[in-house]
Write a protein that holds these residues in place. Structure first.
Motif, mmCIF file in Angstrom:
data_model
loop_
_atom_site.group_PDB
_atom_site.id
_atom_site.type_symbol
_atom_site.label_atom_id
_atom_site.label_comp_id
_atom_site.label_asym_id
_atom_site.label_seq_id
_atom_site.Cartn_x
_atom_site.Cartn_y
_atom_site.Cartn_z
ATOM 1 N N HIS A 109 0.693 5.108 7.837
ATOM 2 C CA HIS A 109 -0.381 6.960 7.865
ATOM 3 C C HIS A 109 -1.435 5.770 7.295
ATOM 4 C CE1 HIS A 109 3.706 9.201 8.315
ATOM 5 N NE2 HIS A 109 3.939 8.043 7.949
ATOM 6 N N PHE A 110 -1.633 5.321 6.503
ATOM 7 C CA PHE A 110 -3.279 5.243 5.487
ATOM 8 C C PHE A 110 -3.633 4.455 6.417
ATOM 9 C CE2 PHE A 110 0.158 6.682 2.534
ATOM 10 C CZ PHE A 110 -0.239 7.588 2.402
ATOM 11 N N CYS A 152 0.694 -0.723 0.074
ATOM 12 C CA CYS A 152 -0.089 -0.148 0.440
ATOM 13 C C CYS A 152 1.027 1.183 0.319
ATOM 14 C CB CYS A 152 -0.781 -0.026 1.197
ATOM 15 S SG CYS A 152 -1.778 -1.939 1.586
ATOM 16 N N ARG A 168 2.680 4.798 -0.034
ATOM 17 C CA ARG A 168 2.253 5.312 -0.961
ATOM 18 C C ARG A 168 4.120 7.092 -1.091
ATOM 19 N NH1 ARG A 168 -3.306 7.239 0.013
ATOM 20 N NH2 ARG A 168 -3.930 5.653 0.817
#
Ligand SMILES: Nc1ncnc2c1ncn2[C@@H]1O[C@H](COP(=O)(O)OP(=O)(O)OP(=O)(O)O)[C@@H](O)[C@H]1O
Ligand code: SF4
Ligand SMILES: [Mg+2]
Length: 319
Positions: free
Chosen positions: A317-318, A293, A295
């Motif tokens: 973070h996500f 995942c 980024r």
């Protein structure tokens, strides 16, 4: 109040002194770990080989000195305890290792092995003898086993002897470092059952370190997931199967072998990418080179471990 608490615990090896421009590379075995363990609780600690689980276990048992950070036990800061106070603490925190054989002195009979900690803490001979028999019975061994040497036992029985020795001084906490990993599956279940019963009977707390998510699932109340010296997720064991959020925890779960007749007897999803190197942790999120995942932000900014729900923390973070 927590029984045990770690605050920003760090253990670095090497990196000290430069010899002809070389010097030892700094290994960030434990690199800023905060966690707690309540009385009567089992905290599972999982993660790939080399991520720092055993180092963390030894730090928490005060068998190694931390590079930085603090350890609290029953509300007291034990980080710098030495001498008499450290000796008294040894009674309350015990550790059991994976290799049941090498942690027992092969030249001593089991009775003497179990008597040793009792003698060290000043128990007189007649009471020691009685206590040894009691300990053998507690872990499912026979009185006559006191007269045998460790090599005369199976791996599972030897681990029972280690457990008896750990129990000898009535500890509050046992750090179990892969205690069943070297045992056959059926024996593994028996030793896990024993640990479970002893916990209930004596109100023990465990830090249970394991590669094996099934064992952790069986024994633990909560699970801390470690990656390259850091904790990336903490959640209840019930949450582990349905509610794990960190991409690394999910990858670990996917890597559990499942029976699959079409693809082979057992199929396991490999975690992508190179295994981590604690001498060279990646910038930003340490998991980013392997994260499905990932980024841009992940490459530059390290996520902090934050609450996402009551009793559930994630460093991503996500999420
Ligand atoms: N005494 C030491 N000196 C130097 N490096 C060490 C020492 N002890 C551990 N390390 C290193 O620290 C890192 C973490 O090791 P540790 O044994 O804590 O990992 P682990 O998660 O317990 O692994 P495993 O699952 O294989 O038992 C590894 O890179 C290891 O080589
Ligand atoms: S912060 Fe980014 S790289 Fe790290 S786990 Fe989360 S999504 Fe993956
Ligand atoms: Mg280990």
């Amino acid at each position: 109040m927590s029984l045990l608490q770690a605050v920003d615990l760090v253990k670095h090896y090497g990196g000290d002194g430069v010899f002809f421009g070389g010097g030892r590379r700094k290994i960030r075995a434990v690199d800023g770990v905060s966690l707690f363990l309540s009385r009567g609780e089992t905290l599972g600690l999982v993660g790939e080989s080399g991520c720092g689980k055993s180092t963390l276990g030894r730090l928490l048992s005060r068998l190694e000195e931390p590079t930085a950070g603090k350890i609290f036990f029953a509300g007291e800061d034990i980080t710098a305890w030495t001498g008499k106070r450290l000796r008294a603490l040894r009674r309350r925190i015990q550790i059991i290792f994976q290799d049941s054989g090498s942690s027992l002195n092969g030249r001593q009979k089991v009775g003497a092995i179990l008597e040793e900690p009792l003698a060290n803490f000043g128990m007189e001979k007649a009471r020691r003898r009685k206590r040894v028999l009691e300990l053998l019975a507690t872990v499912g061994l026979e009185p006559e086993h006191a007269l045998r040497y460790p090599h005369e036992f199976s791996g599972g029985q030897r681990q029972r002897i280690n457990i008896a020795r750990a129990l000898a001084l009535q500890p509050d906490l046992i750090v179990c470092d892969e205690p069943v990993s070297s045992l056959d599956v059926s024996i593994r279940a028996q030793v896990l059952n024993l640990l479970h019963e002893l916990k209930k009977r004596f109100g023990l707390s465990y830090l249970f370190i394991s590669h094996d998510l099934a064992s952790v699932h069986y024994l633990a109340d909560r699970v801390a997931v470690m990656y390259l010296g850091r904790i990336v997720e903490v959640l209840t064991v019930r949450g582990l199967l349905g509610n794990a959020l960190h991409p690394y925890t999910r990858a670990l779960l996917a890597a559990v072998p499942v029976p699959d007749p079409q693809r082979g007897a057992f199929y396991r999803e490999a975690i992508q990418g190179e295994p981590p190197d604690p001498g060279r942790p990646p910038a930003g999120c340490r998991f980013h080179p392997r994260c499905p995942c990932v980024r841009d932000q992940c490459r530059g900014v390290e996520p902090v471990l934050r609450d996402v729900a009551p009793g559930h923390k994630v460093a991503c973070h996500f999420v």
